[in-house]
Design a protein around this motif. Structure first.
Motif, PDB file in Angstrom:
ATOM      1  N   ALA A  34      -0.576  12.186 -18.810  1.00  0.00           N
ATOM      2  CA  ALA A  34      -0.596  10.887 -18.087  1.00  0.00           C
ATOM      3  C   ALA A  34      -0.157  11.386 -16.543  1.00  0.00           C
ATOM      4  O   ALA A  34       0.235  12.547 -16.464  1.00  0.00           O
ATOM      5  CB  ALA A  34       0.847  10.050 -18.452  1.00  0.00           C
ATOM      6  N   ALA A  35      -0.598  10.437 -15.578  1.00  0.00           N
ATOM      7  CA  ALA A  35      -0.372  10.736 -14.250  1.00  0.00           C
ATOM      8  C   ALA A  35      -0.097   9.580 -13.336  1.00  0.00           C
ATOM      9  O   ALA A  35      -0.307   8.503 -13.685  1.00  0.00           O
ATOM     10  CB  ALA A  35      -1.666  11.493 -13.705  1.00  0.00           C
ATOM     11  N   PRO A  36       1.108   9.721 -12.534  1.00  0.00           N
ATOM     12  CA  PRO A  36       1.505   8.520 -11.714  1.00  0.00           C
ATOM     13  C   PRO A  36       0.406   8.242 -10.734  1.00  0.00           C
ATOM     14  O   PRO A  36      -0.447   8.858 -10.296  1.00  0.00           O
ATOM     15  CB  PRO A  36       2.631   9.076 -10.835  1.00  0.00           C
ATOM     16  CG  PRO A  36       2.565  10.520 -10.885  1.00  0.00           C
ATOM     17  CD  PRO A  36       1.808  10.998 -12.263  1.00  0.00           C
ATOM     18  N   LEU A  37       0.012   6.901 -10.641  1.00  0.00           N
ATOM     19  CA  LEU A  37      -0.991   6.236 -10.008  1.00  0.00           C
ATOM     20  C   LEU A  37      -0.434   5.279  -9.110  1.00  0.00           C
ATOM     21  O   LEU A  37       0.292   4.207  -9.409  1.00  0.00           O
ATOM     22  CB  LEU A  37      -1.960   5.609 -10.956  1.00  0.00           C
ATOM     23  CG  LEU A  37      -3.219   4.949 -10.040  1.00  0.00           C
ATOM     24  CD1 LEU A  37      -4.153   6.096  -9.359  1.00  0.00           C
ATOM     25  CD2 LEU A  37      -4.046   4.293 -11.197  1.00  0.00           C
ATOM     26  N   PRO A  38      -0.594   5.321  -7.757  1.00  0.00           N
ATOM     27  CA  PRO A  38       0.161   4.183  -6.795  1.00  0.00           C
ATOM     28  C   PRO A  38      -0.777   3.008  -6.788  1.00  0.00           C
ATOM     29  O   PRO A  38      -2.032   3.037  -6.938  1.00  0.00           O
ATOM     30  CB  PRO A  38       0.054   4.765  -5.217  1.00  0.00           C
ATOM     31  CG  PRO A  38      -1.049   5.941  -5.618  1.00  0.00           C
ATOM     32  CD  PRO A  38      -0.955   6.260  -6.824  1.00  0.00           C
ATOM     33  N   GLN A  39       0.011   1.839  -7.021  1.00  0.00           N
ATOM     34  CA  GLN A  39      -0.520   0.620  -6.875  1.00  0.00           C
ATOM     35  C   GLN A  39       0.045  -0.326  -5.975  1.00  0.00           C
ATOM     36  O   GLN A  39       1.040  -0.081  -5.535  1.00  0.00           O
ATOM     37  CB  GLN A  39      -0.228  -0.060  -8.401  1.00  0.00           C
ATOM     38  CG  GLN A  39      -1.094   0.663  -9.495  1.00  0.00           C
ATOM     39  CD  GLN A  39      -0.612   0.105 -10.815  1.00  0.00           C
ATOM     40  OE1 GLN A  39       0.129  -0.836 -10.813  1.00  0.00           O
ATOM     41  NE2 GLN A  39      -1.057   0.527 -11.703  1.00  0.00           N
ATOM     42  N   ILE A  40      -0.747  -1.393  -5.324  1.00  0.00           N
ATOM     43  CA  ILE A  40      -0.082  -2.297  -4.483  1.00  0.00           C
ATOM     44  C   ILE A  40      -0.520  -3.708  -4.989  1.00  0.00           C
ATOM     45  O   ILE A  40      -1.506  -4.131  -5.536  1.00  0.00           O
ATOM     46  CB  ILE A  40      -0.625  -2.024  -2.999  1.00  0.00           C
ATOM     47  CG1 ILE A  40       0.223  -2.968  -2.044  1.00  0.00           C
ATOM     48  CG2 ILE A  40      -2.239  -2.176  -2.874  1.00  0.00           C
ATOM     49  CD1 ILE A  40       0.001  -2.615  -0.540  1.00  0.00           C
ATOM     50  N   HIS A  41       0.511  -4.362  -4.828  1.00  0.00           N
ATOM     51  CA  HIS A  41       0.642  -5.980  -5.373  1.00  0.00           C
ATOM     52  C   HIS A  41       1.148  -6.798  -4.305  1.00  0.00           C
ATOM     53  O   HIS A  41       2.188  -6.452  -3.653  1.00  0.00           O
ATOM     54  CB  HIS A  41       1.156  -6.032  -6.607  1.00  0.00           C
ATOM     55  CG  HIS A  41       0.486  -5.190  -7.773  1.00  0.00           C
ATOM     56  ND1 HIS A  41      -0.624  -5.543  -8.472  1.00  0.00           N
ATOM     57  CD2 HIS A  41       0.889  -4.105  -8.483  1.00  0.00           C
ATOM     58  CE1 HIS A  41      -0.805  -4.688  -9.047  1.00  0.00           C
ATOM     59  NE2 HIS A  41      -0.045  -3.846  -9.149  1.00  0.00           N
TER      60      HIS A  41
END
Length: 91
Positions: A34-41
């Motif tokens: 698993a790897a952190p993934l930036p998201q925007i909402h």
């Protein structure tokens, strides 16, 4: 922490509530990694204590406290025909 927002992304955020939330999601692989993934909402966070509030002009950006503060945040607007979507990148 430096936040860069393109003019198109600024306009899109203004038209959709004046605020956005950058959070770290998780991208999982087929082998259990698993790897952190930036998201925007375009929603307010449920728990504000987990986010740092930043003002960029008249826009409020909530940043997940797990985001590395040494990185720059680039927010852009991706367009395909009439569809628009915000995109975030940590540099």
């Amino acid at each position: 922490m430096e936040i860069n927002i393109t003019v198109e992304a600024e306009q899109y955020i203004r038209q959709n509530g004046q605020s956005a939330t950058v959070m770290l999601g998780t991208m999982t692989g087929c082998c259990g990694g698993a790897a952190p993934l930036p998201q925007i909402h375009l929603v307010l966070p449920n728990d504000l204590s987990d986010y740092e509030q930043n003002k960029v002009k008249d826009i409020t950006i909530f940043i997940d406290k797990r985001v590395d503060t040494n990185k720059q945040i680039h927010i852009t607007l991706a367009k395909l025909l009439w569809l628009k979507k915000l995109s975030v990148e940590l540099v």
